[in-house]
Design a protein around this motif. Structure first.
Motif, PDB file in Angstrom:
ATOM      1  N   MET A 114      63.654  29.956  21.198  1.00 13.88           N
ATOM      2  CA  MET A 114      63.435  29.103  22.355  1.00 13.88           C
ATOM      3  C   MET A 114      64.570  29.359  23.328  1.00 13.88           C
ATOM      4  SD  MET A 114      61.575  26.787  23.788  1.00 13.88           S
ATOM      5  CE  MET A 114      60.633  25.884  22.605  1.00 13.88           C
ATOM      6  N   GLN A 115      64.212  29.672  24.558  1.00 13.78           N
ATOM      7  CA  GLN A 115      65.235  29.869  25.578  1.00 13.78           C
ATOM      8  C   GLN A 115      65.490  28.531  26.260  1.00 13.78           C
ATOM      9  OE1 GLN A 115      63.015  33.283  27.283  1.00 13.78           O
ATOM     10  NE2 GLN A 115      65.036  34.218  27.335  1.00 13.78           N
ATOM     11  N   ILE A 116      66.759  28.181  26.405  1.00 16.24           N
ATOM     12  CA  ILE A 116      67.140  26.900  26.998  1.00 16.24           C
ATOM     13  C   ILE A 116      68.191  27.126  28.076  1.00 16.24           C
ATOM     14  CG2 ILE A 116      66.561  25.558  24.946  1.00 16.24           C
ATOM     15  CD1 ILE A 116      69.531  25.563  24.228  1.00 16.24           C
ATOM     16  N   ASN A 117      68.563  26.076  28.762  1.00 17.16           N
ATOM     17  CA  ASN A 117      69.568  26.134  29.827  1.00 17.16           C
ATOM     18  C   ASN A 117      69.206  27.189  30.876  1.00 17.16           C
ATOM     19  OD1 ASN A 117      71.061  24.147  28.529  1.00 17.16           O
ATOM     20  ND2 ASN A 117      72.283  25.637  27.411  1.00 17.16           N
ATOM     21  N   GLY A 118      67.960  27.129  31.322  1.00 22.64           N
ATOM     22  CA  GLY A 118      67.518  28.063  32.348  1.00 22.64           C
ATOM     23  C   GLY A 118      67.459  29.497  31.859  1.00 22.64           C
ATOM     24  N   GLY A 119      67.310  29.695  30.563  1.00 23.52           N
ATOM     25  CA  GLY A 119      67.248  31.037  30.003  1.00 23.52           C
ATOM     26  C   GLY A 119      68.604  31.620  29.665  1.00 23.52           C
ATOM     27  N   ASN A 120      69.669  30.832  29.822  1.00 23.03           N
ATOM     28  CA  ASN A 120      71.020  31.331  29.542  1.00 23.03           C
ATOM     29  C   ASN A 120      71.372  31.326  28.055  1.00 23.03           C
ATOM     30  OD1 ASN A 120      71.663  31.820  32.256  1.00 23.03           O
ATOM     31  ND2 ASN A 120      72.093  29.643  32.566  1.00 23.03           N
ATOM     32  N   ASP A 121      70.694  30.512  27.281  1.00 24.06           N
ATOM     33  CA  ASP A 121      70.962  30.410  25.846  1.00 24.06           C
ATOM     34  C   ASP A 121      69.662  30.564  25.076  1.00 24.06           C
ATOM     35  OD1 ASP A 121      73.802  29.796  25.934  1.00 24.06           O
ATOM     36  OD2 ASP A 121      73.220  27.844  26.737  1.00 24.06           O
ATOM     37  N   ALA A 122      69.758  31.034  23.844  1.00 26.42           N
ATOM     38  CA  ALA A 122      68.597  31.183  22.975  1.00 26.42           C
ATOM     39  C   ALA A 122      68.884  30.540  21.623  1.00 26.42           C
ATOM     40  CB  ALA A 122      68.252  32.657  22.784  1.00 26.42           C
ATOM     41  N   VAL A 123      67.880  29.838  21.097  1.00 28.07           N
ATOM     42  CA  VAL A 123      67.963  29.223  19.777  1.00 28.07           C
ATOM     43  C   VAL A 123      66.860  29.817  18.914  1.00 28.07           C
ATOM     44  CG1 VAL A 123      67.848  27.079  18.451  1.00 28.07           C
ATOM     45  CG2 VAL A 123      68.801  27.060  20.766  1.00 28.07           C
ATOM     46  N   VAL A 124      67.231  30.442  17.806  1.00 26.43           N
ATOM     47  CA  VAL A 124      66.255  30.979  16.876  1.00 26.43           C
ATOM     48  C   VAL A 124      65.705  29.803  16.065  1.00 26.43           C
ATOM     49  CG1 VAL A 124      65.868  32.486  14.893  1.00 26.43           C
ATOM     50  CG2 VAL A 124      67.339  33.243  16.766  1.00 26.43           C
ATOM     51  N   LEU A 125      64.387  29.591  16.145  1.00 30.64           N
ATOM     52  CA  LEU A 125      63.760  28.459  15.465  1.00 30.64           C
ATOM     53  C   LEU A 125      63.290  28.805  14.068  1.00 30.64           C
ATOM     54  CD1 LEU A 125      61.609  27.139  18.436  1.00 30.64           C
ATOM     55  CD2 LEU A 125      63.858  26.352  17.686  1.00 30.64           C
ATOM     56  N   CYS A 126      62.728  30.003  13.904  1.00 29.20           N
ATOM     57  CA  CYS A 126      62.212  30.370  12.588  1.00 29.20           C
ATOM     58  C   CYS A 126      61.943  31.869  12.527  1.00 29.20           C
ATOM     59  CB  CYS A 126      60.918  29.609  12.267  1.00 29.20           C
ATOM     60  SG  CYS A 126      59.561  29.975  13.395  1.00 29.20           S
ATOM     61  N   LYS A 127      61.764  32.342  11.330  1.00 23.23           N
ATOM     62  CA  LYS A 127      61.355  33.734  11.098  1.00 23.23           C
ATOM     63  C   LYS A 127      59.828  33.734  11.152  1.00 23.23           C
ATOM     64  CE  LYS A 127      61.483  37.207   7.452  1.00 23.23           C
ATOM     65  NZ  LYS A 127      62.015  37.540   6.140  1.00 23.23           N
ATOM     66  N   VAL A 128      59.245  34.786  11.712  1.00 24.86           N
ATOM     67  CA  VAL A 128      57.775  34.885  11.758  1.00 24.86           C
ATOM     68  C   VAL A 128      57.352  36.137  10.989  1.00 24.86           C
ATOM     69  CG1 VAL A 128      57.485  33.601  13.910  1.00 24.86           C
ATOM     70  CG2 VAL A 128      57.866  36.048  14.012  1.00 24.86           C
ATOM     71  N   VAL A 129      56.211  36.017  10.327  1.00 23.58           N
ATOM     72  CA  VAL A 129      55.651  37.121   9.558  1.00 23.58           C
ATOM     73  C   VAL A 129      54.166  37.224   9.864  1.00 23.58           C
ATOM     74  CG1 VAL A 129      57.333  36.929   7.670  1.00 23.58           C
ATOM     75  CG2 VAL A 129      55.213  35.643   7.565  1.00 23.58           C
ATOM     76  N   ASN A 130      53.576  38.358   9.545  1.00 20.67           N
ATOM     77  CA  ASN A 130      52.132  38.528   9.714  1.00 20.67           C
ATOM     78  C   ASN A 130      51.392  37.599   8.776  1.00 20.67           C
ATOM     79  OD1 ASN A 130      52.355  40.542  11.669  1.00 20.67           O
ATOM     80  ND2 ASN A 130      52.481  42.150  10.133  1.00 20.67           N
ATOM     81  N   ALA A 131      50.226  37.146   9.195  1.00 18.23           N
ATOM     82  CA  ALA A 131      49.435  36.222   8.389  1.00 18.23           C
ATOM     83  C   ALA A 131      48.974  36.851   7.078  1.00 18.23           C
ATOM     84  CB  ALA A 131      48.216  35.745   9.185  1.00 18.23           C
ATOM     85  N   ASP A 132      48.832  38.177   7.036  1.00 18.59           N
ATOM     86  CA  ASP A 132      48.349  38.818   5.817  1.00 18.59           C
ATOM     87  C   ASP A 132      49.462  39.187   4.855  1.00 18.59           C
ATOM     88  OD1 ASP A 132      49.502  40.862   7.241  1.00 18.59           O
ATOM     89  OD2 ASP A 132      47.723  42.117   7.339  1.00 18.59           O
ATOM     90  N   GLY A 133      50.666  38.697   5.130  1.00 23.77           N
ATOM     91  CA  GLY A 133      51.733  38.922   4.170  1.00 23.77           C
ATOM     92  C   GLY A 133      52.861  39.616   4.753  1.00 23.77           C
TER      93      GLY A 133
END
Length: 133
Positions: A114-133
């Motif tokens: 998620m980009q915050i502060n007008g795009g100046n900072d980024a917060v990693v929320l989670c790891k993402v993987v393909n639905a099939d594994g």
């Protein structure tokens, strides 16, 4: 001669406000990225970010009552010899307070940030993987 000076002014203001609004919210929102050896590379930004944040989820951990299957082995009981015994272990429902879930990220992991502060900072929320594994 211009017959509608107010119309031209309104059109110019509308265009200018639209540009400023687009710039203000550009780079804001959720975006996919990749963890690198030295930082975070967002899919919609050409530079790697070395200074980014990672979400930490403080909370309460609850374990339901369950049964685990396993093998019991000799535990300082000479009468057992070298015997093993298959058995069931019952775990009562329990709750653990002050637990914190921290993301374990490795280079190459795809993440949702998620980009915050007008795009100046980024917060990693989670790891993402393909639905099939």
């Amino acid at each position: 001669m211009n017959k509608d000076p107010y119309g031209k002014l309104a059109s110019a203001l509308y265009s200018s406000v639209g540009k400023h609004a687009k710039q203000a919210i550009g780079g804001v929102g959720a975006v996919l990225g990749t963890i690198t050896d030295t930082g975070l590379k967002l899919d919609d930004f050409k530079h790697e970010l070395q200074d980014y944040m990672v979400a930490e989820l403080p909370g309460f951990f609850s374990v339901p009552r369950s049964m685990l299957l396993g093998t019991a082995v000799q535990a300082e009981q000479p009468s057992w010899g070298n015997k093993q015994m298959d058995t069931s272990f019952y775990v009562d429902k329990s709750e653990i307070k002050d637990v914190s879930l921290k993301l374990k990220l490795s280079p190459g992991d795809r993440v949702l940030a998620m980009q915050i502060n007008g795009g100046n900072d980024a917060v990693v929320l989670c790891k993402v993987v393909n639905a099939d594994g």
